[in-house]
Design an enzyme around this catalytic site. Sequence first.
Site, PDB file in Angstrom:
ATOM      1  CB  CYS A  54      -0.893  -0.012   1.236  1.00  0.00           C
ATOM      2  SG  CYS A  54      -1.990   1.421   1.295  1.00  0.00           S
ATOM      3  CB  CYS A  58      -1.324   3.988   8.088  1.00  0.00           C
ATOM      4  SG  CYS A  58      -2.428   4.618   6.795  1.00  0.00           S
TER       5      CYS A  58
HETATM    6  N1  SAM Z   1      -6.527   0.552   3.108  1.00  0.00           N
HETATM    7  C1  SAM Z   1      -7.802   0.886   3.574  1.00  0.00           C
HETATM    8  C2  SAM Z   1      -7.779   2.107   4.468  1.00  0.00           C
HETATM    9  O1  SAM Z   1      -6.917   2.217   5.326  1.00  0.00           O
HETATM   10  O2  SAM Z   1      -8.650   2.951   4.301  1.00  0.00           O
HETATM   11  C3  SAM Z   1      -8.525  -0.260   4.259  1.00  0.00           C
HETATM   12  C4  SAM Z   1      -7.749  -1.286   5.078  1.00  0.00           C
HETATM   13  S1  SAM Z   1      -7.033  -0.701   6.599  1.00  0.00           S
HETATM   14  C5  SAM Z   1      -6.020  -2.048   7.047  1.00  0.00           C
HETATM   15  C6  SAM Z   1      -8.400  -0.722   7.746  1.00  0.00           C
HETATM   16  C7  SAM Z   1      -8.165  -0.224   9.149  1.00  0.00           C
HETATM   17  O3  SAM Z   1      -7.469  -1.193   9.901  1.00  0.00           O
HETATM   18  C8  SAM Z   1      -7.335   1.033   9.345  1.00  0.00           C
HETATM   19  O4  SAM Z   1      -8.071   2.189   9.124  1.00  0.00           O
HETATM   20  C9  SAM Z   1      -6.930   0.926  10.803  1.00  0.00           C
HETATM   21  O5  SAM Z   1      -7.842   1.608  11.624  1.00  0.00           O
HETATM   22  C10 SAM Z   1      -6.963  -0.576  11.075  1.00  0.00           C
HETATM   23  N2  SAM Z   1      -5.609  -1.101  11.349  1.00  0.00           N
HETATM   24  C11 SAM Z   1      -4.635  -1.319  10.447  1.00  0.00           C
HETATM   25  N3  SAM Z   1      -3.517  -1.785  11.045  1.00  0.00           N
HETATM   26  C12 SAM Z   1      -3.797  -1.860  12.367  1.00  0.00           C
HETATM   27  C13 SAM Z   1      -3.032  -2.257  13.509  1.00  0.00           C
HETATM   28  N4  SAM Z   1      -1.773  -2.642  13.412  1.00  0.00           N
HETATM   29  N5  SAM Z   1      -3.629  -2.221  14.714  1.00  0.00           N
HETATM   30  C14 SAM Z   1      -4.921  -1.810  14.828  1.00  0.00           C
HETATM   31  N6  SAM Z   1      -5.689  -1.422  13.785  1.00  0.00           N
HETATM   32  C15 SAM Z   1      -5.123  -1.433  12.571  1.00  0.00           C
HETATM   33 FE1  SF4 Z   2      -2.733   1.260   3.430  1.00  0.00          FE
HETATM   34 FE2  SF4 Z   2      -3.024   2.758   5.632  1.00  0.00          FE
HETATM   35 FE3  SF4 Z   2      -5.005   1.067   4.812  1.00  0.00          FE
HETATM   36 FE4  SF4 Z   2      -2.690   0.133   5.814  1.00  0.00          FE
HETATM   37  S1  SF4 Z   2      -4.245   1.341   6.892  1.00  0.00           S
HETATM   38  S2  SF4 Z   2      -3.759  -0.643   4.037  1.00  0.00           S
HETATM   39  S3  SF4 Z   2      -1.196   1.617   4.994  1.00  0.00           S
HETATM   40  S4  SF4 Z   2      -4.254   2.894   3.753  1.00  0.00           S
END
Ligand code: SAM
Ligand code: SF4
Length: 330
Positions: A54, A58
């Site tokens: 990605c 984040c």
């Molecule tokens: N890529 C898309 C986005 O971020 O909009 C969707 C998938 S993303 C993995 C979905 C959510 O998972 C994130 O917004 C975050 O709040 C949560 N998330 C991701 N990694 C995490 C972690 N290590 N611990 C807790 N929550 C997590």
């Molecule tokens: Fe990508 Fe951020 Fe969603 Fe993870 S949480 S998949 S880095 S947009």
Amino acid sequence: MVTLRHDWTVDQAEELIGRPFHDLLFEAHAAHRERFDPHVVEAAILLSVKTGACPEDCAYCPQSAKWNTDLKPERLMAPDDIVAAARQAQAAGATRFCMGAAWRSPTDRQVGEVAAAVEAVKALGMETCVTLGMLAAGQAQRLADAGLDFYNHNLDTSPEFYGEIITTRTYGDRLETLANVRDAGVKLCCGGIVGMGESRRDRAGLLVQLARLDPHPESVPINLLVQVPGTPLFGAEDLDPLELVRTVAAARLMMPGSVVRLSAGRAQMTDELQALCLHAGASSVFLGDKLLTTANPGEDHDRDLLCRLDTQTATPERTGRLEPSASPLG
Ligand code: SAM
Ligand code: SF4
Ligand code: DTB
């Protein structure tokens, strides 16, 4: 009955989170019983349909291409494989199937492919949720036309702390996606993460942003940071677990009609902490042994825990949501 408000201030929310612990829990549990059956927990199962690589940064996320994590990137799954996983999820007792893709924002073609999967999963009789990153208005409409029930897009933290966590998209970008989803008639699943080094005031600030959405998000996931080696937040100071309980309780009181999900991080929690969070007003969990890419407690552990808490998972017939007159408190 606790009323639905959209005018919370950060001072008020911070005061709420910081109330004497037993007062806060008592009020939150009472508010929960006004609208929900406390013996029912909604069960969803996640599937990462497109993993890793990605472009966003984040700081918590193992799927960002910017961090060196042990994750093997994978292309968008074939529709048949997605539906097979949904069938398994349904057999495991989930009523909702949530599909996540590690995209910044999908192309129209990718939205079309996911929409086809949504239609097929809906046909099994399951609720559907997808999280695909930022979404344009037409893309939200395409998913709505396919019958999508929920779109997950988190605000993650307070506007003030946000810049410490993500620099590649703004808070305003997120609010715009939420508005596009709502305008298309799709329900919102929107929450955040605690344990990223934010202050209590930041947690209050996140809840205020969520509660200002009108209507409140139908589903509010509260994630406890899963610390993944290689991500910038690996090694962050652990949050006092009782702060998680307080955050759940405040979410319950500030958004009394929403389903609060005790989301990521349960594999790192004791059973007793989870029990407190469920008492404080959380009534939804992810089942299964995997979230998107990290570990979840797994079916055996959760069945045992829910049994020990005299709680059953929701079914289409017993969703856990009460009619106002059916409150067990009378
Ligand atoms: N890529 C898309 C986005 O971020 O909009 C969707 C998938 S993303 C993995 C979905 C959510 O998972 C994130 O917004 C975050 O709040 C949560 N998330 C991701 N990694 C995490 C972690 N290590 N611990 C807790 N929550 C997590
Ligand atoms: Fe990508 Fe951020 Fe969603 Fe993870 S949480 S998949 S880095 S947009
Ligand atoms: C949400 O708020 N939490 C879920 C779901 N929405 C998509 C994701 C949690 C991901 C945890 C880290 C991982 O497994 O990759």
